[in-house]
Design a protein around this motif. Sequence first.
Motif, PDB file in Angstrom:
ATOM      1  N   PRO A 183       0.821  -1.225   0.000  1.00  0.00           N
ATOM      2  CA  PRO A 183       0.000   0.000   0.000  1.00  0.00           C
ATOM      3  C   PRO A 183       0.847   1.263   0.000  1.00  0.00           C
ATOM      4  O   PRO A 183       0.889   2.024   0.973  1.00  0.00           O
ATOM      5  CB  PRO A 183      -0.810  -0.142   1.301  1.00  0.00           C
ATOM      6  CG  PRO A 183       0.073  -0.933   2.204  1.00  0.00           C
ATOM      7  CD  PRO A 183       0.863  -1.862   1.323  1.00  0.00           C
ATOM      8  N   LEU A 184       1.555   1.485  -1.123  1.00  0.00           N
ATOM      9  CA  LEU A 184       2.395   2.668  -1.269  1.00  0.00           C
ATOM     10  C   LEU A 184       1.858   3.513  -2.423  1.00  0.00           C
ATOM     11  O   LEU A 184       1.228   2.989  -3.352  1.00  0.00           O
ATOM     12  CB  LEU A 184       3.847   2.270  -1.558  1.00  0.00           C
ATOM     13  CG  LEU A 184       4.553   1.388  -0.532  1.00  0.00           C
ATOM     14  CD1 LEU A 184       5.941   1.030  -1.029  1.00  0.00           C
ATOM     15  CD2 LEU A 184       4.626   2.064   0.827  1.00  0.00           C
ATOM     16  N   ALA A 185       2.142   4.801  -2.379  1.00  0.00           N
ATOM     17  CA  ALA A 185       1.676   5.708  -3.433  1.00  0.00           C
ATOM     18  C   ALA A 185       2.630   5.646  -4.623  1.00  0.00           C
ATOM     19  O   ALA A 185       3.358   6.599  -4.937  1.00  0.00           O
ATOM     20  CB  ALA A 185       1.582   7.126  -2.886  1.00  0.00           C
ATOM     21  N   ILE A 186       2.652   4.491  -5.280  1.00  0.00           N
ATOM     22  CA  ILE A 186       3.536   4.282  -6.429  1.00  0.00           C
ATOM     23  C   ILE A 186       2.755   3.553  -7.514  1.00  0.00           C
ATOM     24  O   ILE A 186       1.670   3.017  -7.270  1.00  0.00           O
ATOM     25  CB  ILE A 186       4.794   3.456  -6.050  1.00  0.00           C
ATOM     26  CG1 ILE A 186       4.373   2.098  -5.436  1.00  0.00           C
ATOM     27  CG2 ILE A 186       5.680   4.216  -5.092  1.00  0.00           C
ATOM     28  CD1 ILE A 186       5.534   1.181  -5.110  1.00  0.00           C
ATOM     29  N   ALA A 240      25.021   8.045  -6.647  1.00  0.00           N
ATOM     30  CA  ALA A 240      24.566   8.153  -5.250  1.00  0.00           C
ATOM     31  C   ALA A 240      23.141   8.668  -5.180  1.00  0.00           C
ATOM     32  O   ALA A 240      22.350   8.248  -4.317  1.00  0.00           O
ATOM     33  CB  ALA A 240      25.506   9.062  -4.465  1.00  0.00           C
ATOM     34  N   VAL A 241      22.775   9.555  -6.109  1.00  0.00           N
ATOM     35  CA  VAL A 241      21.388  10.067  -6.147  1.00  0.00           C
ATOM     36  C   VAL A 241      20.421   8.915  -6.439  1.00  0.00           C
ATOM     37  O   VAL A 241      19.359   8.801  -5.823  1.00  0.00           O
ATOM     38  CB  VAL A 241      21.254  11.189  -7.213  1.00  0.00           C
ATOM     39  CG1 VAL A 241      19.779  11.562  -7.409  1.00  0.00           C
ATOM     40  CG2 VAL A 241      22.064  12.407  -6.805  1.00  0.00           C
ATOM     41  N   GLU A 242      20.804   8.040  -7.389  1.00  0.00           N
ATOM     42  CA  GLU A 242      19.977   6.856  -7.695  1.00  0.00           C
ATOM     43  C   GLU A 242      19.823   5.976  -6.459  1.00  0.00           C
ATOM     44  O   GLU A 242      18.725   5.506  -6.141  1.00  0.00           O
ATOM     45  CB  GLU A 242      20.627   6.028  -8.813  1.00  0.00           C
ATOM     46  CG  GLU A 242      20.509   6.621 -10.190  1.00  0.00           C
ATOM     47  CD  GLU A 242      21.163   5.728 -11.232  1.00  0.00           C
ATOM     48  OE1 GLU A 242      21.102   4.478 -11.093  1.00  0.00           O
ATOM     49  OE2 GLU A 242      21.761   6.276 -12.191  1.00  0.00           O
ATOM     50  N   PHE A 243      20.943   5.747  -5.782  1.00  0.00           N
ATOM     51  CA  PHE A 243      20.900   4.909  -4.576  1.00  0.00           C
ATOM     52  C   PHE A 243      20.019   5.540  -3.497  1.00  0.00           C
ATOM     53  O   PHE A 243      19.288   4.845  -2.794  1.00  0.00           O
ATOM     54  CB  PHE A 243      22.310   4.682  -4.026  1.00  0.00           C
ATOM     55  CG  PHE A 243      23.120   3.676  -4.802  1.00  0.00           C
ATOM     56  CD1 PHE A 243      22.512   2.722  -5.598  1.00  0.00           C
ATOM     57  CD2 PHE A 243      24.509   3.672  -4.727  1.00  0.00           C
ATOM     58  CE1 PHE A 243      23.250   1.788  -6.304  1.00  0.00           C
ATOM     59  CE2 PHE A 243      25.271   2.740  -5.433  1.00  0.00           C
ATOM     60  CZ  PHE A 243      24.632   1.802  -6.234  1.00  0.00           C
ATOM     61  N   ARG A 244      20.100   6.869  -3.364  1.00  0.00           N
ATOM     62  CA  ARG A 244      19.284   7.563  -2.358  1.00  0.00           C
ATOM     63  C   ARG A 244      17.788   7.371  -2.656  1.00  0.00           C
ATOM     64  O   ARG A 244      16.983   7.189  -1.745  1.00  0.00           O
ATOM     65  CB  ARG A 244      19.621   9.054  -2.324  1.00  0.00           C
ATOM     66  CG  ARG A 244      20.997   9.391  -1.781  1.00  0.00           C
ATOM     67  CD  ARG A 244      21.048   9.341  -0.287  1.00  0.00           C
ATOM     68  NE  ARG A 244      22.377   9.686   0.241  1.00  0.00           N
ATOM     69  CZ  ARG A 244      22.773   9.335   1.443  1.00  0.00           C
ATOM     70  NH1 ARG A 244      21.985   8.636   2.242  1.00  0.00           N
ATOM     71  NH2 ARG A 244      23.977   9.670   1.875  1.00  0.00           N
ATOM     72  N   ASN A 245      17.438   7.414  -3.925  1.00  0.00           N
ATOM     73  CA  ASN A 245      16.039   7.195  -4.312  1.00  0.00           C
ATOM     74  C   ASN A 245      15.604   5.767  -3.970  1.00  0.00           C
ATOM     75  O   ASN A 245      14.492   5.533  -3.493  1.00  0.00           O
ATOM     76  CB  ASN A 245      15.842   7.454  -5.815  1.00  0.00           C
ATOM     77  CG  ASN A 245      15.946   8.928  -6.153  1.00  0.00           C
ATOM     78  OD1 ASN A 245      15.674   9.784  -5.307  1.00  0.00           O
ATOM     79  ND2 ASN A 245      16.359   9.241  -7.382  1.00  0.00           N
ATOM     80  N   GLU A 252      10.167   3.135   2.792  1.00  0.00           N
ATOM     81  CA  GLU A 252       8.707   3.064   2.735  1.00  0.00           C
ATOM     82  C   GLU A 252       8.218   1.631   2.924  1.00  0.00           C
ATOM     83  O   GLU A 252       7.243   1.384   3.637  1.00  0.00           O
ATOM     84  CB  GLU A 252       8.212   3.631   1.400  1.00  0.00           C
ATOM     85  CG  GLU A 252       8.430   5.134   1.259  1.00  0.00           C
ATOM     86  CD  GLU A 252       8.143   5.633  -0.146  1.00  0.00           C
ATOM     87  OE1 GLU A 252       7.849   4.811  -1.030  1.00  0.00           O
ATOM     88  OE2 GLU A 252       8.216   6.857  -0.358  1.00  0.00           O
ATOM     89  N   VAL A 253       8.903   0.691   2.269  1.00  0.00           N
ATOM     90  CA  VAL A 253       8.531  -0.721   2.433  1.00  0.00           C
ATOM     91  C   VAL A 253       8.785  -1.171   3.875  1.00  0.00           C
ATOM     92  O   VAL A 253       7.957  -1.856   4.488  1.00  0.00           O
ATOM     93  CB  VAL A 253       9.292  -1.620   1.437  1.00  0.00           C
ATOM     94  CG1 VAL A 253       8.959  -3.095   1.687  1.00  0.00           C
ATOM     95  CG2 VAL A 253       8.961  -1.241  -0.001  1.00  0.00           C
ATOM     96  N   LEU A 254       9.923  -0.774   4.422  1.00  0.00           N
ATOM     97  CA  LEU A 254      10.240  -1.125   5.812  1.00  0.00           C
ATOM     98  C   LEU A 254       9.198  -0.574   6.779  1.00  0.00           C
ATOM     99  O   LEU A 254       8.816  -1.249   7.750  1.00  0.00           O
ATOM    100  CB  LEU A 254      11.632  -0.598   6.183  1.00  0.00           C
ATOM    101  CG  LEU A 254      12.806  -1.498   5.809  1.00  0.00           C
ATOM    102  CD1 LEU A 254      14.127  -0.741   5.892  1.00  0.00           C
ATOM    103  CD2 LEU A 254      12.854  -2.734   6.710  1.00  0.00           C
TER     104      LEU A 254
END
Length: 262
Positions: A183-186, A240-245, A252-254
Amino acid sequence: MSVNVKLSERLETIASLVTAGARVADIGSDHALLPVYLVSTGKCPSAIAGELNLGPFEAASKQVREAKLAQLINVRRGNGMAVLTPGEADTVTIAGMGGQLIATILEEGRVQGNLEGVKELVLQPNVGEDTVRYWLSEHHWLLVEERILEEDGKIYEILRAVRADGTRAAEQLAQIYNPALLPLAIGADEAVGLLYRFGPWLIQQPSDVLVCKWESEWRKLERICVQMEQSGNADAVAKAVEFRNDMKRMEEVLACLRKDKR
Protein backbone atom coordinates in the motif's frame (compact mmCIF):
# COMPACT_ATOMS: atom_id res chain seq x y z
CA MET A 1 15.49 -46.69 8.70
CA SER A 2 17.43 -44.75 11.31
CA VAL A 3 20.39 -42.67 10.27
CA ASN A 4 21.60 -39.92 12.54
CA VAL A 5 21.99 -36.91 10.23
CA LYS A 6 22.07 -33.52 11.90
CA LEU A 7 20.95 -30.77 9.57
CA SER A 8 21.49 -27.05 9.96
CA GLU A 9 18.35 -24.98 10.44
CA ARG A 10 18.71 -23.86 6.82
CA LEU A 11 18.72 -27.41 5.46
CA GLU A 12 15.98 -28.47 7.89
CA THR A 13 13.77 -25.71 6.53
CA ILE A 14 14.49 -26.78 2.95
CA ALA A 15 13.65 -30.38 3.90
CA SER A 16 10.37 -29.26 5.48
CA LEU A 17 9.26 -27.69 2.18
CA VAL A 18 9.84 -30.84 0.10
CA THR A 19 6.57 -32.69 -0.54
CA ALA A 20 6.41 -36.05 1.24
CA GLY A 21 6.68 -38.98 -1.16
CA ALA A 22 8.55 -37.01 -3.82
CA ARG A 23 11.57 -38.40 -5.62
CA VAL A 24 14.07 -35.63 -5.03
CA ALA A 25 17.12 -34.43 -6.95
CA ASP A 26 19.49 -32.21 -4.97
CA ILE A 27 21.72 -30.21 -7.30
CA GLY A 28 25.01 -29.14 -5.72
CA SER A 29 24.40 -31.54 -2.87
CA ASP A 30 27.04 -30.54 -0.29
CA HIS A 31 27.93 -33.94 1.23
CA ALA A 32 24.45 -35.29 0.28
CA LEU A 33 23.18 -34.28 3.72
CA LEU A 34 19.74 -33.31 2.46
CA PRO A 35 19.10 -36.47 0.37
CA VAL A 36 20.35 -38.71 3.20
CA TYR A 37 18.05 -36.96 5.66
CA LEU A 38 14.99 -37.06 3.37
CA VAL A 39 15.42 -40.73 2.51
CA SER A 40 16.49 -41.96 5.95
CA THR A 41 13.50 -40.30 7.63
CA GLY A 42 11.17 -41.87 5.09
CA LYS A 43 9.96 -38.54 3.74
CA CYS A 44 11.26 -39.35 0.24
CA PRO A 45 11.50 -42.83 -1.33
CA SER A 46 14.63 -42.07 -3.36
CA ALA A 47 17.03 -39.28 -4.26
CA ILE A 48 19.69 -38.13 -6.68
CA ALA A 49 22.62 -36.09 -5.39
CA GLY A 50 24.37 -34.09 -8.10
CA GLU A 51 27.86 -32.61 -7.76
CA LEU A 52 30.11 -30.98 -10.33
CA ASN A 53 33.53 -31.14 -8.67
CA LEU A 54 35.38 -34.31 -7.71
CA GLY A 55 35.95 -33.46 -4.02
CA PRO A 56 32.29 -32.77 -3.16
CA PHE A 57 31.22 -35.73 -5.34
CA GLU A 58 33.47 -38.08 -3.36
CA ALA A 59 32.28 -36.59 -0.05
CA ALA A 60 28.64 -37.10 -1.07
CA SER A 61 29.35 -40.68 -2.18
CA LYS A 62 31.05 -41.42 1.16
CA GLN A 63 28.13 -39.99 3.13
CA VAL A 64 25.63 -42.13 1.22
CA ARG A 65 27.76 -45.30 1.64
CA GLU A 66 28.15 -44.71 5.38
CA ALA A 67 24.39 -44.22 5.70
CA LYS A 68 23.93 -47.54 3.84
CA LEU A 69 21.57 -45.83 1.40
CA ALA A 70 23.39 -46.48 -1.89
CA GLN A 71 20.38 -48.48 -3.15
CA LEU A 72 18.10 -45.46 -2.72
CA ILE A 73 20.38 -42.44 -3.29
CA ASN A 74 22.23 -42.15 -6.57
CA VAL A 75 25.25 -39.80 -6.39
CA ARG A 76 26.13 -38.43 -9.82
CA ARG A 77 28.85 -36.15 -11.07
CA GLY A 78 27.86 -33.57 -13.64
CA ASN A 79 27.10 -29.94 -14.36
CA GLY A 80 23.84 -28.69 -12.85
CA MET A 81 20.75 -30.53 -14.03
CA ALA A 82 22.70 -32.53 -16.60
CA VAL A 83 22.79 -35.26 -13.93
CA LEU A 84 19.04 -35.76 -14.43
CA THR A 85 17.09 -37.46 -17.16
CA PRO A 86 13.48 -36.41 -17.85
CA GLY A 87 10.92 -37.95 -15.50
CA GLU A 88 13.43 -39.09 -12.86
CA ALA A 89 12.54 -36.57 -10.16
CA ASP A 90 9.39 -34.95 -8.79
CA THR A 91 11.21 -32.28 -6.76
CA VAL A 92 14.47 -30.45 -7.47
CA THR A 93 16.31 -28.68 -4.66
CA ILE A 94 19.14 -26.19 -5.25
CA ALA A 95 20.67 -24.44 -2.26
CA GLY A 96 23.65 -22.33 -1.26
CA MET A 97 24.39 -20.66 -4.59
CA GLY A 98 23.87 -17.17 -5.98
CA GLY A 99 20.49 -16.42 -7.51
CA GLN A 100 21.97 -15.85 -10.96
CA LEU A 101 23.67 -19.26 -10.90
CA ILE A 102 20.47 -20.99 -9.74
CA ALA A 103 18.51 -19.29 -12.55
CA THR A 104 21.20 -20.37 -15.05
CA ILE A 105 21.07 -24.00 -13.82
CA LEU A 106 17.27 -24.01 -14.09
CA GLU A 107 17.33 -22.43 -17.55
CA GLU A 108 19.88 -24.94 -18.84
CA GLY A 109 17.79 -27.74 -17.35
CA ARG A 110 14.66 -26.36 -19.04
CA VAL A 111 16.33 -26.02 -22.44
CA GLN A 112 17.87 -29.51 -22.22
CA GLY A 113 14.52 -31.02 -21.18
CA ASN A 114 15.83 -32.18 -17.79
CA LEU A 115 13.04 -30.33 -15.95
CA GLU A 116 10.43 -32.51 -17.65
CA GLY A 117 8.29 -34.25 -15.05
CA VAL A 118 9.52 -32.06 -12.19
CA LYS A 119 6.55 -30.71 -10.23
CA GLU A 120 8.24 -28.77 -7.45
CA LEU A 121 11.32 -26.58 -6.94
CA VAL A 122 12.77 -25.73 -3.51
CA LEU A 123 15.47 -23.10 -3.92
CA GLN A 124 17.75 -21.26 -1.49
CA PRO A 125 19.76 -18.51 -3.19
CA ASN A 126 22.45 -16.84 -1.08
CA VAL A 127 21.94 -13.54 -2.94
CA GLY A 128 19.88 -12.37 -5.90
CA GLU A 129 16.58 -13.85 -4.76
CA ASP A 130 14.70 -11.55 -7.15
CA THR A 131 16.57 -13.08 -10.10
CA VAL A 132 15.20 -16.49 -9.12
CA ARG A 133 11.67 -15.12 -8.67
CA TYR A 134 11.77 -13.54 -12.14
CA TRP A 135 12.97 -16.79 -13.73
CA LEU A 136 10.16 -18.73 -12.05
CA SER A 137 7.50 -16.34 -13.32
CA GLU A 138 8.92 -16.15 -16.84
CA HIS A 139 8.73 -19.93 -17.15
CA HIS A 140 5.33 -20.42 -15.53
CA TRP A 141 6.39 -21.63 -12.11
CA LEU A 142 4.27 -20.33 -9.24
CA LEU A 143 6.01 -19.17 -6.09
CA VAL A 144 3.74 -20.69 -3.44
CA GLU A 145 5.78 -20.44 -0.25
CA GLU A 146 8.71 -18.47 1.14
CA ARG A 147 10.68 -18.72 4.36
CA ILE A 148 13.36 -16.49 5.84
CA LEU A 149 15.72 -17.38 8.68
CA GLU A 150 18.94 -16.28 10.30
CA GLU A 151 21.64 -18.78 11.16
CA ASP A 152 25.24 -18.12 12.23
CA GLY A 153 24.91 -14.44 11.40
CA LYS A 154 23.64 -15.03 7.85
CA ILE A 155 20.10 -14.53 6.54
CA TYR A 156 18.64 -17.03 4.09
CA GLU A 157 15.50 -16.96 1.97
CA ILE A 158 13.99 -20.24 0.80
CA LEU A 159 11.52 -20.37 -2.09
CA ARG A 160 9.11 -23.16 -3.02
CA ALA A 161 7.51 -23.18 -6.47
CA VAL A 162 5.14 -25.46 -8.38
CA ARG A 163 4.19 -25.54 -12.03
CA ALA A 164 1.46 -23.12 -13.08
CA ASP A 165 -1.73 -24.24 -14.78
CA GLY A 166 -0.90 -23.45 -18.40
CA THR A 167 -4.28 -21.89 -19.12
CA ARG A 168 -4.35 -19.81 -15.93
CA ALA A 169 -0.67 -18.99 -15.48
CA ALA A 170 -0.99 -15.23 -16.04
CA GLU A 171 -3.96 -15.01 -13.68
CA GLN A 172 -2.20 -17.07 -11.02
CA LEU A 173 0.98 -14.97 -11.24
CA ALA A 174 -1.04 -11.75 -11.04
CA GLN A 175 -2.57 -12.97 -7.78
CA ILE A 176 0.86 -13.70 -6.26
CA TYR A 177 2.43 -10.42 -7.40
CA ASN A 178 -0.59 -8.22 -6.70
CA PRO A 179 0.54 -4.57 -6.36
CA ALA A 180 -2.18 -4.06 -3.75
CA LEU A 181 0.00 -6.07 -1.34
CA LEU A 182 2.19 -2.95 -1.04
CA PRO A 183 0.00 0.00 0.00
CA LEU A 184 2.39 2.67 -1.27
CA ALA A 185 1.68 5.71 -3.43
CA ILE A 186 3.54 4.28 -6.43
CA GLY A 187 2.67 2.84 -9.83
CA ALA A 188 1.62 -0.80 -10.21
CA ASP A 189 4.77 -1.76 -12.15
CA GLU A 190 7.06 -0.37 -9.48
CA ALA A 191 5.06 -2.13 -6.75
CA VAL A 192 5.36 -5.44 -8.59
CA GLY A 193 9.12 -4.91 -8.91
CA LEU A 194 9.35 -4.40 -5.14
CA LEU A 195 7.38 -7.62 -4.57
CA TYR A 196 9.94 -9.53 -6.65
CA ARG A 197 12.68 -7.95 -4.59
CA PHE A 198 11.24 -8.31 -1.08
CA GLY A 199 9.23 -11.51 -1.65
CA PRO A 200 5.43 -11.49 -2.07
CA TRP A 201 4.84 -14.06 0.69
CA LEU A 202 7.51 -12.71 3.04
CA ILE A 203 5.98 -9.23 3.12
CA GLN A 204 2.60 -10.74 4.02
CA GLN A 205 4.14 -12.33 7.12
CA PRO A 206 6.68 -9.71 8.21
CA SER A 207 9.27 -11.01 10.65
CA ASP A 208 12.12 -9.51 12.65
CA VAL A 209 14.54 -11.31 10.33
CA LEU A 210 13.01 -9.75 7.20
CA VAL A 211 13.15 -6.27 8.73
CA CYS A 212 16.73 -6.91 9.90
CA LYS A 213 17.79 -7.96 6.39
CA TRP A 214 16.49 -4.82 4.74
CA GLU A 215 17.70 -2.49 7.47
CA SER A 216 21.15 -3.99 6.88
CA GLU A 217 20.81 -3.46 3.11
CA TRP A 218 19.82 0.16 3.75
CA ARG A 219 22.87 0.76 5.96
CA LYS A 220 25.12 -0.81 3.33
CA LEU A 221 23.79 1.58 0.69
CA GLU A 222 24.15 4.52 3.09
CA ARG A 223 27.87 3.76 3.53
CA ILE A 224 28.35 3.48 -0.24
CA CYS A 225 26.48 6.76 -0.84
CA VAL A 226 28.62 8.64 1.67
CA GLN A 227 31.80 7.42 -0.04
CA MET A 228 30.46 8.34 -3.48
CA GLU A 229 29.30 11.78 -2.38
CA GLN A 230 32.69 12.51 -0.82
CA SER A 231 34.61 11.36 -3.89
CA GLY A 232 33.81 14.48 -5.91
CA ASN A 233 33.46 12.31 -9.01
CA ALA A 234 30.42 13.49 -11.02
CA ASP A 235 29.43 9.96 -12.11
CA ALA A 236 29.72 8.67 -8.56
CA VAL A 237 27.65 11.53 -7.19
CA ALA A 238 24.96 10.89 -9.84
CA LYS A 239 24.93 7.20 -8.92
CA ALA A 240 24.57 8.15 -5.25
CA VAL A 241 21.39 10.07 -6.15
CA GLU A 242 19.98 6.86 -7.69
CA PHE A 243 20.90 4.91 -4.58
CA ARG A 244 19.28 7.56 -2.36
CA ASN A 245 16.04 7.19 -4.31
CA ASP A 246 16.24 3.43 -3.89
CA MET A 247 16.85 3.85 -0.16
CA LYS A 248 13.78 6.06 0.13
CA ARG A 249 11.66 3.30 -1.41
CA MET A 250 13.24 0.75 0.93
CA GLU A 251 12.33 2.99 3.89
CA GLU A 252 8.71 3.06 2.73
CA VAL A 253 8.53 -0.72 2.43
CA LEU A 254 10.24 -1.12 5.81
CA ALA A 255 7.67 1.21 7.38
CA CYS A 256 4.91 -1.09 6.03
CA LEU A 257 6.68 -4.18 7.36
CA ARG A 258 7.21 -2.72 10.82
CA LYS A 259 3.59 -1.57 10.99
CA ASP A 260 2.25 -4.98 9.84
CA LYS A 261 4.52 -6.80 12.30
CA ARG A 262 2.99 -5.13 15.36
